[in-house]
Every structure is written in structure tokens, then in C-alpha cells.
Design a protein around this motif. Structure first.
Motif, PDB file in Angstrom:
ATOM      1  N   VAL A  92       0.844  -1.199   0.000  1.00 61.55           N
ATOM      2  CA  VAL A  92       0.000   0.000   0.000  1.00 61.55           C
ATOM      3  C   VAL A  92       0.882   1.252   0.000  1.00 61.55           C
ATOM      4  O   VAL A  92       1.772   1.392   0.842  1.00 61.55           O
ATOM      5  CB  VAL A  92      -0.939   0.012   1.228  1.00 61.55           C
ATOM      6  N   LYS A  93       0.624   2.162  -0.931  1.00 62.28           N
ATOM      7  CA  LYS A  93       1.398   3.398  -1.009  1.00 62.28           C
ATOM      8  C   LYS A  93       0.952   4.394   0.064  1.00 62.28           C
ATOM      9  O   LYS A  93      -0.179   4.329   0.559  1.00 62.28           O
ATOM     10  CB  LYS A  93       1.239   4.032  -2.392  1.00 62.28           C
ATOM     11  N   ASP A 108     -13.648   7.423   1.958  1.00 58.88           N
ATOM     12  CA  ASP A 108     -14.115   8.691   2.526  1.00 58.88           C
ATOM     13  C   ASP A 108     -13.050   9.782   2.461  1.00 58.88           C
ATOM     14  O   ASP A 108     -13.202  10.847   3.063  1.00 58.88           O
ATOM     15  CB  ASP A 108     -14.574   8.496   3.970  1.00 58.88           C
ATOM     16  N   GLY A 109     -11.947   9.526   1.711  1.00 60.93           N
ATOM     17  CA  GLY A 109     -10.946  10.548   1.464  1.00 60.93           C
ATOM     18  C   GLY A 109      -9.815  10.606   2.466  1.00 60.93           C
ATOM     19  O   GLY A 109      -8.919  11.441   2.326  1.00 60.93           O
ATOM     20  N   LYS A 110      -9.794   9.723   3.470  1.00 64.15           N
ATOM     21  CA  LYS A 110      -8.731   9.747   4.475  1.00 64.15           C
ATOM     22  C   LYS A 110      -7.543   8.911   4.004  1.00 64.15           C
ATOM     23  O   LYS A 110      -7.710   7.961   3.228  1.00 64.15           O
ATOM     24  CB  LYS A 110      -9.256   9.212   5.803  1.00 64.15           C
ATOM     25  N   TYR A 111      -6.372   9.275   4.494  1.00 69.57           N
ATOM     26  CA  TYR A 111      -5.176   8.500   4.152  1.00 69.57           C
ATOM     27  C   TYR A 111      -5.206   7.166   4.895  1.00 69.57           C
ATOM     28  O   TYR A 111      -5.348   7.128   6.115  1.00 69.57           O
ATOM     29  CB  TYR A 111      -3.909   9.276   4.510  1.00 69.57           C
ATOM     30  N   TRP A 112      -5.050   6.099   4.126  1.00 70.25           N
ATOM     31  CA  TRP A 112      -5.140   4.751   4.708  1.00 70.25           C
ATOM     32  C   TRP A 112      -4.030   4.530   5.725  1.00 70.25           C
ATOM     33  O   TRP A 112      -4.237   3.911   6.761  1.00 70.25           O
ATOM     34  CB  TRP A 112      -5.067   3.707   3.591  1.00 70.25           C
ATOM     35  N   GLY A 113      -2.822   5.035   5.442  1.00 69.18           N
ATOM     36  CA  GLY A 113      -1.697   4.810   6.335  1.00 69.18           C
ATOM     37  C   GLY A 113      -1.917   5.404   7.719  1.00 69.18           C
ATOM     38  O   GLY A 113      -1.525   4.818   8.730  1.00 69.18           O
ATOM     39  N   LYS A 114      -2.576   6.567   7.781  1.00 67.93           N
ATOM     40  CA  LYS A 114      -2.820   7.198   9.076  1.00 67.93           C
ATOM     41  C   LYS A 114      -3.928   6.503   9.850  1.00 67.93           C
ATOM     42  O   LYS A 114      -3.981   6.594  11.083  1.00 67.93           O
ATOM     43  CB  LYS A 114      -3.174   8.672   8.865  1.00 67.93           C
ATOM     44  N   GLU A 115      -4.839   5.821   9.104  1.00 70.87           N
ATOM     45  CA  GLU A 115      -5.957   5.161   9.764  1.00 70.87           C
ATOM     46  C   GLU A 115      -5.645   3.720  10.164  1.00 70.87           C
ATOM     47  O   GLU A 115      -6.042   3.280  11.243  1.00 70.87           O
ATOM     48  CB  GLU A 115      -7.177   5.169   8.830  1.00 70.87           C
ATOM     49  N   PHE A 116      -4.905   3.004   9.300  1.00 69.55           N
ATOM     50  CA  PHE A 116      -4.708   1.576   9.546  1.00 69.55           C
ATOM     51  C   PHE A 116      -3.258   1.128   9.403  1.00 69.55           C
ATOM     52  O   PHE A 116      -2.929   0.009   9.792  1.00 69.55           O
ATOM     53  CB  PHE A 116      -5.573   0.750   8.570  1.00 69.55           C
ATOM     54  N   GLY A 117      -2.395   1.948   8.801  1.00 69.91           N
ATOM     55  CA  GLY A 117      -1.032   1.524   8.521  1.00 69.91           C
ATOM     56  C   GLY A 117      -0.077   1.788   9.664  1.00 69.91           C
ATOM     57  O   GLY A 117      -0.471   2.007  10.822  1.00 69.91           O
ATOM     58  N   ASN A 166      -0.014   5.399  14.570  1.00 69.35           N
ATOM     59  CA  ASN A 166       0.406   5.800  15.917  1.00 69.35           C
ATOM     60  C   ASN A 166       1.305   7.033  15.919  1.00 69.35           C
ATOM     61  O   ASN A 166       1.785   7.455  16.963  1.00 69.35           O
ATOM     62  CB  ASN A 166       1.135   4.646  16.615  1.00 69.35           C
ATOM     63  N   LYS A 167       1.562   7.543  14.681  1.00 73.24           N
ATOM     64  CA  LYS A 167       2.429   8.714  14.598  1.00 73.24           C
ATOM     65  C   LYS A 167       1.597   9.987  14.582  1.00 73.24           C
ATOM     66  O   LYS A 167       0.388   9.968  14.366  1.00 73.24           O
ATOM     67  CB  LYS A 167       3.292   8.649  13.339  1.00 73.24           C
ATOM     68  N   GLY A 168       2.252  11.078  14.754  1.00 70.44           N
ATOM     69  CA  GLY A 168       1.545  12.362  14.704  1.00 70.44           C
ATOM     70  C   GLY A 168       1.318  12.972  16.061  1.00 70.44           C
ATOM     71  O   GLY A 168       1.207  14.178  16.200  1.00 70.44           O
ATOM     72  N   GLY A 169       1.267  12.180  17.108  1.00 72.54           N
ATOM     73  CA  GLY A 169       1.076  12.711  18.446  1.00 72.54           C
ATOM     74  C   GLY A 169       2.410  12.982  19.119  1.00 72.54           C
ATOM     75  O   GLY A 169       3.476  12.620  18.629  1.00 72.54           O
TER      76      GLY A 169
END
Length: 315
Positions: free
Chosen positions: A281-282, A289-298, A302-305
Motif C-alpha cells: 500500500v502506497k 471517505d478521502g482519508k489517508y489509509w496509512g494514518k488510519e490503519f497503517g 500511531n504517529k503524529g502525536g
């Protein structure tokens, strides 16, 4: 008279020791068998008159019908029996209108469509000028062909529409059978309807086993489209499903190898193993729904916080 005078005289041309060839022994010779000697068969003689031979009757062989046997009903899934009288292929659609606007135009002419499938360009999201229109009845499809086809309409930017009967659906070619790669949990699916959603795919394929979170991935026509735009959430017609166990992927592929083994909205789906799975998955891949798959499930979920500080004395 001496004894020599009373003996019978030999036959002309012979002697008592050498009888002539035309004696009684020739009459005792058996009649040649036509079956043993083809040359003796009158039918094999080209000079023989065919009218002199008895005519041979041709034997008609008839198949006996079993008691109670009835002709098999036509298979509804056989492509040769599928007719599409209410589905039309349309050309000449303006590029700058939307699918909703085209549906409204048909309804304004007394030909409301049941559904419209109009492909768009991936970069611009504009229509490609052709597509399929499904009407509720064949009579409405005929009315559209007779009353709309070939006429100029200002609402269509003075374009001329051409309607023609849609081809019957074709059964998918049998996939090449291959062994399941070791540990493979993902499958590649195609021939999906354009209005399919992640929820629909999840419901269809969950019968084979549990699907991991974010396991249904459907590439979008225009991933950058904002919510409310025409191309928002539109899929390309193929996708990927990742199961929790390899056995689930095996059951899915084996079922799909049978004709119409796996269907989505009446369409037969082709399935094959996807060795890369979620590892392929890229980072730019988005959910429906337009969300990035990596941020939701990849791996990035857990990053970003803010990172927690390791314990130890404060400096």
C-alpha cells in the motif's frame, strides 16, 4: 473279342492317367463366396446394373427418452441467455456535465433512468463522453432511442446522443489456477461495479473469514476529490481484501474459480492471490471517505502525536 477291345475308349484329348480338365470334378467345385472374394460381389462390379440390386434401407436411430425426463431449464447465469433490452450504451455525452445532470435531462424527456454508469477521466474528473444507462423497462429504453437519439438539445450543449443496445454480460475467463503463496492473506479482486463501497465488499467477502481493520482497499478514480464533488468516492472497478488468516484467502480464491462463485450486485468477481498485501500500500492511498489509509490503519496510525518522554530524572 479280346478284353482290350471291350475297355472303354479314353475321352478325346485325354488318357486314363491324365483326365481332361473339363471332367466331372469341375462341376463339384464350390460356388465362390462373395463375402470372401470382393471381386465376386455384384455390388463391387462397376459394370453391374444398380437397378438389379435390392435397395438398402437406412436405419434410423432414435434416442429413447427416459420416463419423466424434462428438458433442462436455461441457466440464468449463462451469458448466451442474458438479454439487456432495458440497458443502452450511449455516446455523445458532453464532457462538462455531471452524471446527475445527465440523469435529470433524461427524466425531463420522459425517460427516467434507473441507474447511470458514466466513466470519467482520472485527472480531471470530467465525463469521457460515453457510458451505460439502465432503464426500468424496455419500453422506456425504446422511447429514449426513438425520441432522444439523433436529435439536438441545447441542454446537452447541442450534442447528438447515440443509443445502441448494450452487449450481454460476459462470463469472466477462468483464472489460471496457481498455488497459494506461503502465508498469503490478501486477494486481488476485479470486475467490481462502480457504485460498490467498502461496506458492500466487506459484507460479501466476510463469509470466507474475518477481514482485518482496513482490509478492504478500493482504488479511487479521483483520490483528491472533495466531499460533494461528482467523482468523490468513485472506484476504478478493482480492489484488495486482506483476511486475518491465509485459510480465508484460500477459501475465497477457490470459491471464485467456479462460475459466478463470488458476486457483487449480480456481477461475477475474479479473485487471485496478492502476495504484497498491505505491505504494497502506497503512502498516498486513500480510503473511500478521502482519508489517508496509512494514518488510519497503517504503520503511521500511531504517529503524529507527542512522543512520550522516557522515565528518568528531570534535567
Amino acid at each position: 473279342m479280346s478284353d482290350s477291345d471291350s475297355s472303354p475308349s479314353p475321352a478325346p484329348g485325354g488318357s486314363p492317367l491324365h483326365p481332361p480338365s473339363s471332367g466331372p470334378s469341375e462341376a463339384a467345385e464350390p460356388t465362390p463366396d462373395p463375402a470372401a472374394d470382393p471381386a465376386a460381389d455384384p455390388a463391387a462390379d462397376p459394370a453391374a446394373d444398380p437397378s438389379d440390386q435390392p435397395a438398402k434401407k437406412k436405419r434410423k436411430r432414435t434416442k429413447k427418452k427416459k420416463a419423466g425426463a424434462e428438458p433442462a431449464a436455461p441457466d440464468a447465469k449463462d451469458p448466451s441467455t442474458l438479454a439487456t433490452p432495458s440497458t443502452l450504451f450511449v455516446e455523445g455525452i458532453p464532457f462538462k456535465i455531471t452524471e446527475e445532470a445527465f440523469s435529470s435531462f433524461l427524466a425531463s424527456q420522459g425517460c427516467p433512468p434507473a441507474s447511470v454508469r458514466l466513466p470519467v477521466w482520472q485527472d480531471s474528473g470530467n465525463l469521457r463522453g460515453f457510458g451505460h444507462v439502465v432503464f426500468a423497462e424496455a419500453a422506456i429504453a425504446k422511447k429514449a432511442t426513438d425520441e432522444i437519439g439523433g436529435k439536438n438539445f441545447p441542454a446537452l450543449m447541442n450534442r447528438y446522443l447515440t443509443f445502441s443496445p448494450a452487449n450481454a454480460p460476459k462470463a469472466p475467463a477462468a483464472p489460471v489456477e496457481r498455488e497459494q503463496p506461503s502465508g498469503c492473506k490478501s486477494v486481488f479482486i476485479k470486475n467490481l461495479p462502480y457504485d460498490a463501497t467498502e461496506a458492500i465488499i466487506s459484507d460479501v467477502f466476510s463469509v470466507f473469514g474475518k477481514i482485518v481493520p482496513g482490509g478492504v482497499r478500493l482504488p479511487l478514480v479521483n483520490p483528491g476529490a472533495a466531499e460533494g464533488e461528482h467523482s468523490f468516492g468513485k472506484i476504478k472497478g478493482f480492489g484488495y481484501v486482506t483476511f486475518k488468516e491465509p485459510e480465508h484467502a484460500l477459501a475465497c480464491v477457490n470459491k471464485a474459480r467456479k462460475p459466478y462463485g463470488v458476486e457483487v450486485s449480480g456481477r461475477p468477481i475474479m479473485c487471485d492471490y496478492d502476495e504484497k498485501g498491505e505491505a504494497g500500500v502506497k503512502a498516498s492511498f486513500r480510503t473511500q471517505d478521502g482519508k489517508y489509509w496509512g494514518k488510519e490503519f497503517g504503520e503511521d496510525k500511531n504517529k503524529g502525536g507527542a512522543q512520550k518522554r522516557k522515565g528518568g530524572p528531570k534535567l
